[in-house]
Motif scaffolding. Structure first.
Motif, short mmCIF file in Angstrom:
data_model
loop_
_atom_site.label_atom_id
_atom_site.label_comp_id
_atom_site.label_asym_id
_atom_site.label_seq_id
_atom_site.Cartn_x
_atom_site.Cartn_y
_atom_site.Cartn_z
N PRO A 11 36.29 40.06 37.01
CA PRO A 11 37.15 40.82 36.08
C PRO A 11 37.71 42.08 36.72
CG PRO A 11 35.21 40.01 34.96
CD PRO A 11 35.00 39.70 36.41
N PHE A 15 41.64 42.77 37.18
CA PHE A 15 42.24 43.97 36.59
C PHE A 15 42.95 44.81 37.64
CE2 PHE A 15 41.72 48.49 35.48
CZ PHE A 15 42.53 48.52 34.36
N GLN A 41 47.43 41.89 27.65
CA GLN A 41 46.07 41.80 27.12
C GLN A 41 45.68 40.34 26.86
OE1 GLN A 41 45.11 44.77 24.14
NE2 GLN A 41 44.14 43.18 22.91
N LEU A 44 45.30 38.39 30.29
CA LEU A 44 44.14 38.75 31.10
C LEU A 44 42.82 38.39 30.42
CD1 LEU A 44 45.26 42.01 32.92
CD2 LEU A 44 45.33 39.67 33.70
N LEU A 45 42.78 38.47 29.11
CA LEU A 45 41.57 38.03 28.41
C LEU A 45 41.35 36.53 28.62
CD1 LEU A 45 41.58 40.01 25.04
CD2 LEU A 45 39.81 40.04 26.79
N VAL A 48 40.12 36.04 32.23
CA VAL A 48 38.72 36.44 32.45
C VAL A 48 37.77 35.41 31.83
CG1 VAL A 48 37.02 38.20 31.79
CG2 VAL A 48 39.19 38.87 32.82
N LEU B 72 38.19 44.09 29.23
CA LEU B 72 37.85 43.11 30.25
C LEU B 72 36.46 43.34 30.82
CD1 LEU B 72 41.25 42.96 32.21
CD2 LEU B 72 40.45 41.41 30.43
N CYS B 74 35.48 45.94 32.70
CA CYS B 74 35.56 46.42 34.08
C CYS B 74 34.81 47.73 34.25
CB CYS B 74 37.01 46.64 34.50
SG CYS B 74 37.93 45.12 34.47
#
Lengths: 187, 85
Positions: A11, A15, A41, A44-45, A48, B72, B74
């Motif tokens: 992750p 990111f 958002q 990327l969710l 991941v 996420l 992070c």
């Protein structure tokens, strides 16, 4: 040589390395920051959650690019139609005899330098945002993302001639808008 | 037969992509030789294409970056600087 650990997608790495790319692509395609944040958002969710699938996968950037483009297009389709400012038809800047109306003056600086000044990049990004949706998405996919016309046609469910026509019109609009900007700055 | 400035503008993409029939290309070449506004127009059209190819990515807005990092899971701080060329 890259090790397995270097290639491992975490992750943090997603990111750090990919979030700006996803965000900028979405922002340029959608023409506003808030929609771009929603798409970034969501994408990327989704990434991941599926990271195990892509461990060490060299095709990840290509996959991510495709997912982002599709997410941005889906977002645009479902959002309420935005009120768009009217952009003049660039071909209206010619008289009945086909001559330029007004002067065509050179731009003050040459944007073809190796590094694009941040002010200039910001100006171009803002100008892209003023393009009507149907022209902006073709322009972004072709001239920024460098996708071939055939792929853009497939993504947007258009014919290749329609993509070429919109792309040409978008570039003319960009040229006009940048010329107006430089003229205003001069006066 | 001559082409007008408007026709030149309409055909610029095909001209730059070398997709015009030779007769049409010659007409455009001839027009561009004698028409300064069209020459400038062509240069600017090409500059739009070239410039946008190297448009850098802007950094994420700070507030969004923090929110996204948290979502996420992070640990690292969010990136603040745009990538260098």
């Amino acid at each position: 040589m890259a090790t397995t650990a270097d290639l491992e997608l975490t992750p943090d790495r997603v990111f750090r390395e990919y979030a700006p790319r996803v965000y900028n692509l979405a922002r340029r395609m959608l023409g506003n920051d808030s929609d771009a944040e929603d798409v970034t958002q969501d994408v990327l969710l989704q990434v991941v959650r599926k990271l195990d699938t892509f461990r060490g996968e060299a095709a990840f950037p290509t996959w991510l690019h495709r997912v982002t483009v599709n997410a941005a297009l889906a977002h645009r389709r479902k959002r309420a139609r935005r009120e768009e400012g009217r952009v003049a038809d660039p071909l209206d800047n010619f008289d009945n005899d086909g001559h330029h109306v007004g002067h065509v003056r050179p731009w003050p600086s040459n944007p073809e330098s190796n590094v694009l000044a941040s002010e200039q990049a910001e100006l171009i990004d803002k100008t892209i945002q003023t393009l009507p949706d149907i022209y902006r998405e073709v322009f972004v996919l072709a001239d920024i993302e460098q996708l071939p016309n055939s792929e853009i046609a497939e993504l947007l469910e258009l014919s290749v001639p329609a993509v070429k026509s919109r792309l040409h019109r978008a570039r003319l609009m960009m040229r006009d808008a940048l010329s107006h900007h430089f003229e205003e700055r001069k006066s | 037969m001559n082409v007008t400035c408007k026709q030149v503008a309409e055909l610029l993409a095909d001209y730059l992509n070398e997709e015009l029939e030779s007769e049409q290309k010659n007409l455009l070449d001839w027009h561009l030789c004698g028409c300064v506004p069209c020459k400038i127009y062509l240069v600017q059209y090409r500059e739009v294409i070239i410039t946008c190819r190297k448009l850098p990515d802007a950094p994420l807005p700070t507030e969004f970056s923090s929110r996204l990092a948290k979502l996420l899971g992070c640990k690292e701080p969010p990136p603040q600087e745009p990538p260098t060329e």
